[in-house]
Design a protein around this motif. Structure first.
Motif, PDB file in Angstrom:
ATOM      1  N   VAL A   1      33.884  39.133   8.393  1.00 20.17           N
ATOM      2  CA  VAL A   1      33.219  39.703   7.218  1.00 20.17           C
ATOM      3  C   VAL A   1      31.898  40.357   7.607  1.00 20.17           C
ATOM      4  CG1 VAL A   1      32.171  39.154   4.982  1.00 20.17           C
ATOM      5  CG2 VAL A   1      34.370  38.171   5.611  1.00 20.17           C
ATOM      6  N   ALA A   2      31.140  39.719   8.482  1.00 18.89           N
ATOM      7  CA  ALA A   2      29.876  40.315   8.933  1.00 18.89           C
ATOM      8  C   ALA A   2      30.141  41.652   9.631  1.00 18.89           C
ATOM      9  CB  ALA A   2      29.137  39.355   9.856  1.00 18.89           C
ATOM     10  N   ALA A   3      31.183  41.717  10.437  1.00 20.70           N
ATOM     11  CA  ALA A   3      31.510  42.963  11.143  1.00 20.70           C
ATOM     12  C   ALA A   3      31.966  44.057  10.179  1.00 20.70           C
ATOM     13  CB  ALA A   3      32.601  42.695  12.192  1.00 20.70           C
ATOM     14  N   VAL A   4      32.725  43.686   9.149  1.00 21.66           N
ATOM     15  CA  VAL A   4      33.231  44.668   8.187  1.00 21.66           C
ATOM     16  C   VAL A   4      32.092  45.285   7.378  1.00 21.66           C
ATOM     17  CG1 VAL A   4      34.558  44.887   6.034  1.00 21.66           C
ATOM     18  CG2 VAL A   4      35.573  43.753   8.023  1.00 21.66           C
ATOM     19  N   TRP A   5      31.122  44.459   6.941  1.00 28.41           N
ATOM     20  CA  TRP A   5      30.048  44.945   6.075  1.00 28.41           C
ATOM     21  C   TRP A   5      28.823  45.431   6.839  1.00 28.41           C
ATOM     22  CZ3 TRP A   5      31.281  46.281   1.446  1.00 28.41           C
ATOM     23  CH2 TRP A   5      32.348  45.656   0.810  1.00 28.41           C
ATOM     24  N   PHE A   6      28.772  45.210   8.145  1.00 29.52           N
ATOM     25  CA  PHE A   6      27.623  45.625   8.944  1.00 29.52           C
ATOM     26  C   PHE A   6      27.321  47.123   8.836  1.00 29.52           C
ATOM     27  CE2 PHE A   6      25.559  46.969  12.900  1.00 29.52           C
ATOM     28  CZ  PHE A   6      24.406  46.190  12.838  1.00 29.52           C
ATOM     29  N   PRO A   7      28.340  48.003   8.808  1.00 34.70           N
ATOM     30  CA  PRO A   7      28.016  49.436   8.694  1.00 34.70           C
ATOM     31  C   PRO A   7      27.204  49.780   7.438  1.00 34.70           C
ATOM     32  CG  PRO A   7      30.273  49.173   9.433  1.00 34.70           C
ATOM     33  CD  PRO A   7      29.772  47.799   9.080  1.00 34.70           C
ATOM     34  N   LEU A   8      27.475  49.123   6.323  1.00 32.11           N
ATOM     35  CA  LEU A   8      26.681  49.407   5.119  1.00 32.11           C
ATOM     36  C   LEU A   8      25.249  48.920   5.278  1.00 32.11           C
ATOM     37  CD1 LEU A   8      29.082  48.770   2.108  1.00 32.11           C
ATOM     38  CD2 LEU A   8      28.356  50.933   3.119  1.00 32.11           C
ATOM     39  N   PHE A   9      25.061  47.856   6.042  1.00 29.29           N
ATOM     40  CA  PHE A   9      23.697  47.424   6.340  1.00 29.29           C
ATOM     41  C   PHE A   9      23.013  48.462   7.225  1.00 29.29           C
ATOM     42  CE2 PHE A   9      21.126  45.550   9.765  1.00 29.29           C
ATOM     43  CZ  PHE A   9      19.971  45.317   9.035  1.00 29.29           C
ATOM     44  N   ARG A  10      23.717  48.942   8.241  1.00 28.67           N
ATOM     45  CA  ARG A  10      23.143  49.949   9.153  1.00 28.67           C
ATOM     46  C   ARG A  10      22.710  51.205   8.400  1.00 28.67           C
ATOM     47  NH1 ARG A  10      20.694  50.831  13.148  1.00 28.67           N
ATOM     48  NH2 ARG A  10      21.873  52.191  14.457  1.00 28.67           N
ATOM     49  N   LEU A  11      23.461  51.552   7.371  1.00 25.46           N
ATOM     50  CA  LEU A  11      23.130  52.713   6.558  1.00 25.46           C
ATOM     51  C   LEU A  11      22.072  52.389   5.509  1.00 25.46           C
ATOM     52  CD1 LEU A  11      26.726  54.140   6.029  1.00 25.46           C
ATOM     53  CD2 LEU A  11      24.962  55.013   7.579  1.00 25.46           C
ATOM     54  N   ARG A  12      21.624  51.164   5.455  1.00 24.77           N
ATOM     55  CA  ARG A  12      20.612  50.666   4.502  1.00 24.77           C
ATOM     56  C   ARG A  12      21.085  50.802   3.051  1.00 24.77           C
ATOM     57  NH1 ARG A  12      19.249  48.686   8.669  1.00 24.77           N
ATOM     58  NH2 ARG A  12      17.213  48.821   9.627  1.00 24.77           N
ATOM     59  N   MET A  13      22.385  50.605   2.863  1.00 25.15           N
ATOM     60  CA  MET A  13      22.937  50.603   1.516  1.00 25.15           C
ATOM     61  C   MET A  13      22.941  49.191   0.937  1.00 25.15           C
ATOM     62  SD  MET A  13      26.018  53.303   1.766  1.00 25.15           S
ATOM     63  CE  MET A  13      25.698  55.054   1.752  1.00 25.15           C
ATOM     64  N   ILE A  14      23.023  48.197   1.817  1.00 27.32           N
ATOM     65  CA  ILE A  14      22.900  46.794   1.424  1.00 27.32           C
ATOM     66  C   ILE A  14      22.029  46.102   2.460  1.00 27.32           C
ATOM     67  CG2 ILE A  14      25.089  46.682   0.182  1.00 27.32           C
ATOM     68  CD1 ILE A  14      26.341  45.303   2.540  1.00 27.32           C
ATOM     69  N   GLY A  15      21.520  44.950   2.111  1.00 24.99           N
ATOM     70  CA  GLY A  15      20.643  44.219   3.016  1.00 24.99           C
ATOM     71  C   GLY A  15      21.404  43.294   3.947  1.00 24.99           C
ATOM     72  N   ALA A  16      20.753  42.885   5.010  1.00 21.49           N
ATOM     73  CA  ALA A  16      21.362  41.973   5.970  1.00 21.49           C
ATOM     74  C   ALA A  16      21.675  40.629   5.320  1.00 21.49           C
ATOM     75  CB  ALA A  16      20.438  41.779   7.169  1.00 21.49           C
ATOM     76  N   GLY A  17      20.790  40.162   4.442  1.00 22.54           N
ATOM     77  CA  GLY A  17      21.035  38.900   3.746  1.00 22.54           C
ATOM     78  C   GLY A  17      22.272  38.976   2.870  1.00 22.54           C
ATOM     79  N   ASP A  18      22.516  40.139   2.279  1.00 20.84           N
ATOM     80  CA  ASP A  18      23.722  40.323   1.461  1.00 20.84           C
ATOM     81  C   ASP A  18      24.977  40.206   2.319  1.00 20.84           C
ATOM     82  OD1 ASP A  18      22.080  40.855  -0.779  1.00 20.84           O
ATOM     83  OD2 ASP A  18      21.947  42.971  -0.204  1.00 20.84           O
TER      84      ASP A  18
END
Length: 179
Positions: free
Chosen positions: A66-83
């Protein structure tokens, strides 16, 4: 008994994460680490009762996937790392079959809140223009820049996703009670 402890623990983890996200616009790493450790301890106890390490390995694998799947949205600053970490914990605790719908419920709640916020603030057109310009620039230049820019967007554009994820989990719990 395990299911009630696990459900209650996840509810506390998400509630505290939501509180931090609303108050500070972030979920602290120490809270995510403590929550992950609690999940490991709970899973370890289950694994010891079964005499197998599989539950612990599956919990860890779910967190990482799950962390790997959502990491790209964090990289794009669309969601936070805590999310991202809270989403990983949701699936870690609940499994993919239950955890993914909980996350989708949370995203639905977030989308409704964001839409309502844009209507109230009367900036729907502006936000959509920023979004489509961002996507266009991303595809044309292949340059990964943060979507959210505090100087341009301010705090007004932020939706506390951790609170929405908590809402998604409560939605799941209520739906379970209703059926």
């Amino acid at each position: 008994m395990f299911i009630f402890i696990s459900s209650g623990l996840l509810l506390v983890i998400l509630a505290v994460g939501a509180w931090f996200d609303i108050r500070e616009q972030r979920v602290p790493n120490w809270w995510c680490i403590l929550a992950c450790a609690a999940g490991v301890c709970l899973t370890w106890q289950t694994a010891a009762g079964e005499g197998s390490a599989w539950p612990l390995l599956l919990y860890t694998a779910r967190l990482l996937v799950v962390a790997a799947v959502w990491f790209p949205l964090f990289r794009l600053r669309m969601i936070g790392a805590g999310d991202v970490k809270l989403m990983a914990l949701i699936v870690g605790f609940l499994g993919f079959g239950t955890g993914v719908p909980v996350i989708l419920y949370g995203f639905f709640i977030g989308a409704v809140l964001a839409f309502l916020k844009m209507l109230i603030c009367r900036n729907l057109r502006q936000r959509l223009t920023f979004f489509f310009a961002y996507i266009r620039r991303l595809f044309l230049t292949k340059e990964v820049l943060p979507y959210y820019q505090a100087a341009r967007d301010g705090k007004n554009a932020v939706i506390p996703l951790a609170a929405c994820l908590l809402g998604g989990y409560v939605w799941h719990l209520l739906a379970g009670f209703m059926s």
